[in-house]
Motif scaffolding. Structure first.
Motif, PDB file in Angstrom:
ATOM      1  N   LEU A  20      17.550  32.060 -54.896  1.00 45.50           N
ATOM      2  CA  LEU A  20      18.723  32.800 -55.362  1.00 45.50           C
ATOM      3  C   LEU A  20      19.510  33.371 -54.193  1.00 45.50           C
ATOM      4  CD1 LEU A  20      17.068  34.630 -58.388  1.00 45.50           C
ATOM      5  CD2 LEU A  20      18.980  33.024 -58.563  1.00 45.50           C
ATOM      6  N   ASP A  21      18.808  33.924 -53.222  1.00 48.58           N
ATOM      7  CA  ASP A  21      19.484  34.483 -52.051  1.00 48.58           C
ATOM      8  C   ASP A  21      20.157  33.385 -51.226  1.00 48.58           C
ATOM      9  OD1 ASP A  21      18.731  37.019 -52.766  1.00 48.58           O
ATOM     10  OD2 ASP A  21      17.141  37.213 -51.280  1.00 48.58           O
ATOM     11  N   TYR A  22      19.481  32.273 -51.056  1.00 45.03           N
ATOM     12  CA  TYR A  22      20.056  31.167 -50.289  1.00 45.03           C
ATOM     13  C   TYR A  22      21.348  30.666 -50.925  1.00 45.03           C
ATOM     14  CZ  TYR A  22      20.567  26.444 -48.368  1.00 45.03           C
ATOM     15  OH  TYR A  22      21.054  25.301 -47.786  1.00 45.03           O
ATOM     16  N   LYS A  23      21.356  30.580 -52.234  1.00 47.86           N
ATOM     17  CA  LYS A  23      22.544  30.116 -52.945  1.00 47.86           C
ATOM     18  C   LYS A  23      23.601  31.209 -53.098  1.00 47.86           C
ATOM     19  CE  LYS A  23      20.771  26.239 -55.660  1.00 47.86           C
ATOM     20  NZ  LYS A  23      21.911  25.338 -55.418  1.00 47.86           N
ATOM     21  N   GLY A  24      23.260  32.430 -52.706  1.00 46.18           N
ATOM     22  CA  GLY A  24      24.218  33.519 -52.806  1.00 46.18           C
ATOM     23  C   GLY A  24      24.522  33.934 -54.224  1.00 46.18           C
ATOM     24  N   LEU A  25      23.534  33.795 -55.110  1.00 41.38           N
ATOM     25  CA  LEU A  25      23.739  34.121 -56.523  1.00 41.38           C
ATOM     26  C   LEU A  25      23.309  35.562 -56.799  1.00 41.38           C
ATOM     27  CD1 LEU A  25      22.325  30.829 -58.083  1.00 41.38           C
ATOM     28  CD2 LEU A  25      24.738  31.483 -57.869  1.00 41.38           C
ATOM     29  N   PRO A  26      24.213  36.416 -57.261  1.00 46.27           N
ATOM     30  CA  PRO A  26      23.808  37.783 -57.612  1.00 46.27           C
ATOM     31  C   PRO A  26      22.915  37.756 -58.848  1.00 46.27           C
ATOM     32  CG  PRO A  26      26.074  37.402 -58.257  1.00 46.27           C
ATOM     33  CD  PRO A  26      25.642  36.185 -57.496  1.00 46.27           C
ATOM     34  N   TYR A  27      21.921  38.611 -58.858  1.00 48.35           N
ATOM     35  CA  TYR A  27      21.000  38.658 -59.991  1.00 48.35           C
ATOM     36  C   TYR A  27      20.404  40.049 -60.109  1.00 48.35           C
ATOM     37  CZ  TYR A  27      17.193  38.291 -56.537  1.00 48.35           C
ATOM     38  OH  TYR A  27      16.331  38.510 -55.491  1.00 48.35           O
ATOM     39  N   ARG A  28      19.907  40.326 -61.290  1.00 44.98           N
ATOM     40  CA  ARG A  28      19.247  41.607 -61.549  1.00 44.98           C
ATOM     41  C   ARG A  28      17.764  41.354 -61.745  1.00 44.98           C
ATOM     42  NH1 ARG A  28      18.082  45.409 -65.886  1.00 44.98           N
ATOM     43  NH2 ARG A  28      18.513  43.799 -67.451  1.00 44.98           N
ATOM     44  N   LYS A  29      16.944  42.106 -61.062  1.00 50.57           N
ATOM     45  CA  LYS A  29      15.498  42.000 -61.227  1.00 50.57           C
ATOM     46  C   LYS A  29      15.045  42.886 -62.384  1.00 50.57           C
ATOM     47  CE  LYS A  29      14.302  43.055 -56.940  1.00 50.57           C
ATOM     48  NZ  LYS A  29      13.462  43.222 -55.732  1.00 50.57           N
ATOM     49  N   VAL A  30      14.276  42.303 -63.285  1.00 49.90           N
ATOM     50  CA  VAL A  30      13.688  43.051 -64.396  1.00 49.90           C
ATOM     51  C   VAL A  30      12.179  43.039 -64.187  1.00 49.90           C
ATOM     52  CG1 VAL A  30      13.408  43.212 -66.890  1.00 49.90           C
ATOM     53  CG2 VAL A  30      15.569  42.352 -65.925  1.00 49.90           C
ATOM     54  N   GLU A  31      11.646  44.174 -63.754  1.00 47.72           N
ATOM     55  CA  GLU A  31      10.222  44.235 -63.439  1.00 47.72           C
ATOM     56  C   GLU A  31       9.401  44.268 -64.726  1.00 47.72           C
ATOM     57  OE1 GLU A  31       7.115  44.448 -60.443  1.00 47.72           O
ATOM     58  OE2 GLU A  31       9.179  43.734 -60.566  1.00 47.72           O
ATOM     59  N   VAL A  32       8.449  43.378 -64.828  1.00 48.35           N
ATOM     60  CA  VAL A  32       7.604  43.256 -66.012  1.00 48.35           C
ATOM     61  C   VAL A  32       6.332  44.071 -65.795  1.00 48.35           C
ATOM     62  CG1 VAL A  32       6.269  41.654 -67.436  1.00 48.35           C
ATOM     63  CG2 VAL A  32       8.523  40.975 -66.551  1.00 48.35           C
ATOM     64  N   THR A  33       6.044  44.960 -66.714  1.00 45.93           N
ATOM     65  CA  THR A  33       4.800  45.722 -66.641  1.00 45.93           C
ATOM     66  C   THR A  33       3.651  44.825 -67.072  1.00 45.93           C
ATOM     67  OG1 THR A  33       5.974  47.756 -67.197  1.00 45.93           O
ATOM     68  CG2 THR A  33       3.574  47.769 -67.446  1.00 45.93           C
ATOM     69  N   PRO A  34       2.659  44.607 -66.187  1.00 44.87           N
ATOM     70  CA  PRO A  34       1.542  43.734 -66.568  1.00 44.87           C
ATOM     71  C   PRO A  34       0.909  44.197 -67.875  1.00 44.87           C
ATOM     72  CG  PRO A  34       1.432  44.273 -64.233  1.00 44.87           C
ATOM     73  CD  PRO A  34       2.517  45.136 -64.817  1.00 44.87           C
ATOM     74  N   GLY A  35       0.630  43.250 -68.742  1.00 42.27           N
ATOM     75  CA  GLY A  35       0.036  43.577 -70.037  1.00 42.27           C
ATOM     76  C   GLY A  35       1.104  43.725 -71.091  1.00 42.27           C
TER      77      GLY A  35
END
Length: 267
Positions: A20-35
């Motif tokens: 994603l960074d190489y392609k220069g694509l903006p994105y939002r990270k959604v952190e998943v809580t394990p379980g």
């Protein structure tokens, strides 16, 4: 905007973040809580593993499928070579990295945590109370070895994983002698797979991952600090410097500030 449902400390997620960074694509990270958080992932994608990419109405699971989707949907800065033979070699190397480096590096990292109390303590958030750090450091190695054996990470499995990783790093170091990238004169999916999946052998230094500062630049003894593998780690450092964006807090978009949970779950 693209949404990446992820664990911050997942090497398969790191492969996708690099792309994603190489392609220069903006994105939002959604952190998943394990379980419990993986139930949301299941409702979204029909399975429980990360990474999962959401692009409008499109939902794509599995790091390889995500990489191929991104290259088709966003063709600028392609990660698959146009030459048929190079393309075939790139896909073969990416599959090998997923199955060999992905599994064996994970085993070696878990082994390193079990053997080294300082390493275990380094994985804790910096605001962890000192008494809790002491408890983590004091866990008997034998108890962790027993747990590892029950999870399929016994001594024979660890020895096999170490041999495989040593052979992998030997081969990669040789392949990268006097050439900038593994397949072509520009980075491809193979490069980003290898760079991301070796994260468990040695975490990148710098502001790329939201992990404790004490863990950055650390790795598996004998793999991360072996001088004969230094050319490979220097190659990976260059790839990060040139293409990986510095990290922003989980759950935010570029240009904003916020705080969010950081997962230290190795899945």
């Amino acid at each position: 905007m693209l949404e990446l449902h992820q664990f911050e400390l997942s090497h398969y997620c790191e492969k996708i973040r690099l792309i994603l960074d190489y392609k220069g694509l903006p994105y939002r990270k959604v952190e998943v809580t394990p379980g419990i958080g993986q139930l949301d992932v299941y409702r979204l994608s029909g399975q429980r593993q990360v990474p999962v990419l959401k692009d409008g109405a499109e939902v794509i699971a599995d790091s390889t499928a995500i990489a191929l989707y991104l290259d088709q949907k966003y063709p600028d800065r392609p990660i698959l070579p146009a030459d048929p033979q190079q393309r075939a070699l790139c896909l073969l190397m990416e599959e090998w990295a997923d199955e060999s480096i992905g599994l064996n590096a994970r085993k070696m990292m878990l082994w390193a945590f079990s053997q080294n109390p300082d390493f275990r303590a380094a994985a804790l958030p910096t605001n962890t109370p000192s008494f809790l750090k002491s408890l983590v450091e004091a866990v008997p190695r034998e108890a962790l070895d027993l747990l590892g054996s029950g999870a399929g990470f016994g001594s024979d499995s660890v020895r096999s994983a170490r041999r495989a990783m040593e052979q992998t790093l030997d081969s990669l170091t040789t392949l990268l002698t006097d050439r900038p990238y593994l397949i072509a004169e520009y980075p491809t999916l193979a490069d980003f797979a290898v760079a991301g999946l070796t994260m468990y052998a040695k975490f990148p230094a710098g502001l790329y991952l939201q992990i404790p500062e004490t863990l950055k630049g650390k790795g598996v003894p004998g793999l991360a600090d072996n001088p004969k593998y230094q050319p490979f780690w220097e190659w990976r450092d260059r790839l990060y410097r040139e293409y990986r964006q510095t990290s922003i807090p989980v759950g935010t978009t570029p240009g904003t500030t916020a705080s969010g949970p950081t997962s230290i779950n190795i899945e």
